[in-house]
Design an enzyme around this catalytic site. Structure first.
Site, PDB file in Angstrom:
ATOM      1  N   PHE A  20       0.816  -1.211   0.000  1.00 45.43           N
ATOM      2  CA  PHE A  20       0.000   0.000   0.000  1.00 45.43           C
ATOM      3  C   PHE A  20       0.852   1.264   0.000  1.00 45.43           C
ATOM      4  CE2 PHE A  20      -2.235  -3.439   2.190  1.00 45.43           C
ATOM      5  CZ  PHE A  20      -3.405  -3.513   1.443  1.00 45.43           C
ATOM      6  N   SER A  52       7.164  -0.984   2.101  1.00 46.57           N
ATOM      7  CA  SER A  52       7.668   0.270   2.661  1.00 46.57           C
ATOM      8  C   SER A  52       8.973   0.039   3.412  1.00 46.57           C
ATOM      9  CB  SER A  52       6.615   0.901   3.575  1.00 46.57           C
ATOM     10  OG  SER A  52       6.231   0.014   4.608  1.00 46.57           O
ATOM     11  N   ASP A  71       5.348  -6.038  13.493  1.00 42.89           N
ATOM     12  CA  ASP A  71       3.974  -6.335  13.080  1.00 42.89           C
ATOM     13  C   ASP A  71       3.561  -7.658  13.717  1.00 42.89           C
ATOM     14  OD1 ASP A  71       1.551  -6.880  11.532  1.00 42.89           O
ATOM     15  OD2 ASP A  71       2.324  -5.482  10.035  1.00 42.89           O
ATOM     16  N   GLY A  75      -2.786  -9.062  10.202  1.00 42.30           N
ATOM     17  CA  GLY A  75      -3.578  -8.129   9.419  1.00 42.30           C
ATOM     18  C   GLY A  75      -4.302  -7.084  10.250  1.00 42.30           C
ATOM     19  N   HIS A 144      -5.198   1.626  11.709  1.00 44.34           N
ATOM     20  CA  HIS A 144      -5.663   2.999  11.550  1.00 44.34           C
ATOM     21  C   HIS A 144      -6.908   3.311  12.372  1.00 44.34           C
ATOM     22  CE1 HIS A 144      -2.493   3.517   8.866  1.00 44.34           C
ATOM     23  NE2 HIS A 144      -3.100   3.862   7.768  1.00 44.34           N
ATOM     24  N   HIS A 169       1.885   7.904   7.849  1.00 45.32           N
ATOM     25  CA  HIS A 169       1.288   7.637   6.533  1.00 45.32           C
ATOM     26  C   HIS A 169      -0.221   7.797   6.574  1.00 45.32           C
ATOM     27  CE1 HIS A 169       0.835   4.770   2.873  1.00 45.32           C
ATOM     28  NE2 HIS A 169       1.090   5.994   2.474  1.00 45.32           N
TER      29      HIS A 169
END
Length: 209
Positions: A20, A52, A71, A75, A144, A169
């Site tokens: 993304f 990224s 991470d 997901g 987010h 971001h």
């Protein structure tokens, strides 16, 4: 300020990876990583497939610095079964959940810059209290939701070297253009001693005032 990248990175090949991060924003990450990792390593919150991460590593490698990328690899909310960004290719039937570790490994192995990448499978906020190394650059690009994004900021903003940078971001001023959580974190950072150093579309780089 601008310097040439000292790297053999194939940016065209990198841009084609699943992920993304648009190329123009990715190249900004590379520039900022090169500038600010002279003050310490980089740390990324939210790896997905490491697209990224590799942009950051290209810049950090100029200074001989690593990129730690954290991470849980199950997901974000929008990647789950039945959600807007669900992708069957990253769903692990044996585990019964999204699992982005294989995608990350596959992408990293395509590039020599991966030798500068240290993946960490963990909850970033659980790791933060024991983190002691000052970081030249922190890139917040995890979940987010407002609570999660604010937690990432709260947990890690104090880990930045005084001359380092905070990168965020997906900054959208208008709610109809995108989620507001990163924008709210950006606004808060500006109120708490950061200033805008540079911006490319939805990605911003902040430094201490």
């Amino acid at each position: 300020w601008e310097r040439a990248f000292i790297s053999n990175m194939d940016f065209k090949k990198l841009d084609q990876l699943k992920g993304f991060m648009p190329k123009d924003e990715g190249l900004a990450l590379t520039r900022w990583a090169e500038k600010f990792t002279c003050h310490g390593p980089a740390l990324e919150i939210g790896t997905f497939g490491a697209k990224s991460t590799l942009y950051i590593a290209t810049g950090a490698s100029v200074n001989g610095q690593f990129v730690y990328t954290i991470d849980h690899h199950s997901g974000s909310e929008e990647h789950q079964l039945g959600e807007e960004y669900f992708d069957a290719d990253i769903y692990d039937n044996k585990l019964g959940r999204v699992n982005t570790v294989p995608l990350m490994q596959e992408n990293l192995e395509k590039f020599d810059e991966s030798k500068w990448v240290i993946p960490i499978i963990a909850n970033a906020n659980s790791l933060a209290p024991s983190w002691t190394t000052k970081l030249g650059l922190i890139f917040i690009d995890g979940s987010h939701t407002e609570i999660s994004a604010m937690n990432d900021y709260d947990s890690w903003c104090t880990k930045i070297h005084p001359k380092g940078a905070l990168v965020i971001h997906d900054i959208y001023e208008k709610p109809d253009e995108g989620g507001q959580a990163p924008f709210l974190v950006y606004q808060r950072a500006l109120q708490e001693g950061f200033k805008l150093f540079d911006r490319v579309n939805t990605i911003v780089c902040l430094t201490r005032t």
